[in-house]
Scaffold this motif. Structure first.
Motif, short mmCIF file in Angstrom:
data_model
loop_
_atom_site.label_atom_id
_atom_site.label_comp_id
_atom_site.label_asym_id
_atom_site.label_seq_id
_atom_site.Cartn_x
_atom_site.Cartn_y
_atom_site.Cartn_z
N VAL A 28 0.67 -0.86 0.13
CA VAL A 28 0.42 0.23 0.56
C VAL A 28 0.72 1.82 -0.11
CG1 VAL A 28 -1.81 1.64 1.18
CG2 VAL A 28 -1.65 -1.51 1.26
N SER A 54 -7.70 -1.15 3.09
CA SER A 54 -8.57 -3.03 3.12
C SER A 54 -9.93 -2.56 4.78
CB SER A 54 -7.37 -3.30 4.73
OG SER A 54 -5.49 -3.71 3.89
N ALA A 55 -9.66 -1.67 5.07
CA ALA A 55 -11.23 -0.70 5.61
C ALA A 55 -12.44 -0.73 4.45
CB ALA A 55 -10.69 0.42 6.43
N TYR A 56 -11.59 -0.05 3.19
CA TYR A 56 -12.88 0.36 1.92
C TYR A 56 -13.48 -1.40 1.73
CZ TYR A 56 -14.13 1.19 -2.27
OH TYR A 56 -15.09 1.29 -3.07
N SER A 97 -8.89 5.60 5.03
CA SER A 97 -7.78 6.57 3.46
C SER A 97 -7.51 4.86 3.85
CB SER A 97 -7.08 7.89 3.80
OG SER A 97 -7.82 9.02 4.37
N ASN A 98 -7.87 4.33 4.54
CA ASN A 98 -7.29 3.08 4.41
C ASN A 98 -8.12 1.83 3.47
OD1 ASN A 98 -7.36 -0.05 5.58
ND2 ASN A 98 -6.08 1.18 6.41
N GLU A 128 -7.87 7.95 9.33
CA GLU A 128 -7.18 7.01 8.65
C GLU A 128 -8.23 5.52 8.54
OE1 GLU A 128 -4.33 3.18 10.35
OE2 GLU A 128 -4.10 5.02 11.73
N ARG A 129 -9.39 5.59 8.79
CA ARG A 129 -9.90 4.76 8.72
C ARG A 129 -10.59 4.59 7.00
NH1 ARG A 129 -16.04 2.17 11.11
NH2 ARG A 129 -16.52 1.40 9.00
N TYR A 173 -15.83 6.67 1.81
CA TYR A 173 -15.07 6.46 1.85
C TYR A 173 -13.97 7.25 1.57
CZ TYR A 173 -13.97 2.39 5.07
OH TYR A 173 -14.13 1.52 5.94
N THR A 188 1.93 5.07 0.77
CA THR A 188 1.68 5.27 2.39
C THR A 188 2.01 6.72 2.20
OG1 THR A 188 4.00 5.23 2.85
CG2 THR A 188 2.61 2.78 3.94
N ASP A 189 0.88 7.74 3.04
CA ASP A 189 1.02 8.85 2.13
C ASP A 189 1.72 9.41 1.19
OD1 ASP A 189 -0.11 10.92 4.92
OD2 ASP A 189 -0.85 11.49 3.18
#
Length: 308
Positions: free
Chosen positions: A8, A111-113, A108-109, A105-106, A50, A10-11
């Motif tokens: 992923v 895996s959470a999406y 923009s995540n 954070e969630r 999201y 990262t930012d």
């Protein structure tokens, strides 16, 4: 063995694109029209919550593809986090200020999406089929996709799934994919990105971008692949002669599915009155709003009725 960490970005200070693939653990092709419709609806729902922009998708009988760009948390304002929280939980739920960065954070995540999409659909599917247990196979796959030509190639690969599987002759005839959604709904509610991964082609007109993408898609789909169907030379020649513009008669044919797939169809006032009369038959926690049938003046629809 421990899982290999997912790759992923990262930012990076800019949006990153991913091709997501997830397959069911069930045998055969368990997803029919109703299941495909619901999975698309759930993807739409969480893509608003999201910080993602959906470029393309395809929902097949036993798996789905998503092509999305995700906004890094550093580019999401505090107010935007609060707004998306309300979209998820409703206006009546007070935002937990102490968890601001957690939700940033969630939202923009990746895996959470995908987890929210798959869990929500699993609940729907298991309830509908009166079953319990695992629905999805191994964890979803994700590929980091470079923007530009690579992104357009990936989108075409996704949109050609139904053609390669021999389900349809033309990619937009399959409504559970991005090109089908563009053609059959006019990209209702702005669900999908309208640049088709081609922002640098200098085309401001959406219709021109749509034609340009169809041209590329049809040429890509005409390439023969071992063990897979392809777009026929006859169809490619027909589209070439038409300048890859979706003919009016075919646009109407795509729109005409509303006459069979909708729960209620007619003027906005007629649909609203019908909804009030049959509200208990619709699968929705919130009141549904009539959707305009793109391409047919003054016509609205609501779908879908719960199976009796």
């Amino acid at each position: 063995m421990p899982r290999i960490p997912r790759m992923v970005v990262t930012d990076s200070g800019q949006k990153s694109a991913y091709h997501i693939i997830s397959r069911t653990a069930l045998d055969g092709l368990p997803f029919g029209p109703a299941e495909k419709d619901e999975l698309v609806r759930i993807i739409q729902r969480y893509s608003v919550v999201y910080c993602v922009e959906v470029i393309g998708f395809a929902v097949m009988g036993n798996h789905f593809h998503l092509l999305v760009e995700i906004l890094p948390g550093s580019m999401v304002s505090d107010d935007e986090v609060r707004r998306r929280y309300r979209l998820l939980y409703g206006d009546d739920v007070e935002f937990p200020e102490g968890s601001l960065n957690e939700y940033r954070e969630r939202f923009s995540n990746l895996s959470a999406y995908v987890k929210d999409i798959k869990q929500r659909f699993s609940c729907f599917y298991n309830k509908r089929k009166k079953r319990k247990g695992t629905l999805w196979g191994e964890r979803f796959k994700s590929v980091i996709v470079q923007k530009g030509n690579t992104l357009t190639h990936c989108l075409a690969y996704i949109d050609l799934n139904a053609v390669r599987a021999g389900i349809v002759k033309r990619p937009e005839d399959y409504r559970w994919c991005s090109i089908g959604y563009h053609a059959q709904t006019g990209n209702r509610d702005g669900f999908l990105s309208a640049d088709f991964g081609m922002p640098d082609f200098g085309m401001e007109n959406p219709a021109m971008r749509f034609r340009k993408y169809r041209e590329y898609l049809y040429h890509a789909g005409a390439i023969e692949k071992k063990g897979a169907a392809n777009i026929s030379e006859e169809i490619l020649n027909e589209e070439t002669l038409g300048g890859f513009e979706l003919a009016r008669v075919r646009r109407f044919r795509h729109r005409s599915r509303y006459f069979t797939d909708s729960g209620i169809i007619g003027s906005k006032a007629f649909v609203e009155a019908g909804y009030e009369a049959f509200k208990d038959r619709f699968r929705a926690k919130r009141d549904k709003i009539p959707k305009r049938v793109t391409g047919i003046e003054g016509m609205y629809s609501l779908k879908r009725l719960v199976d009796a």
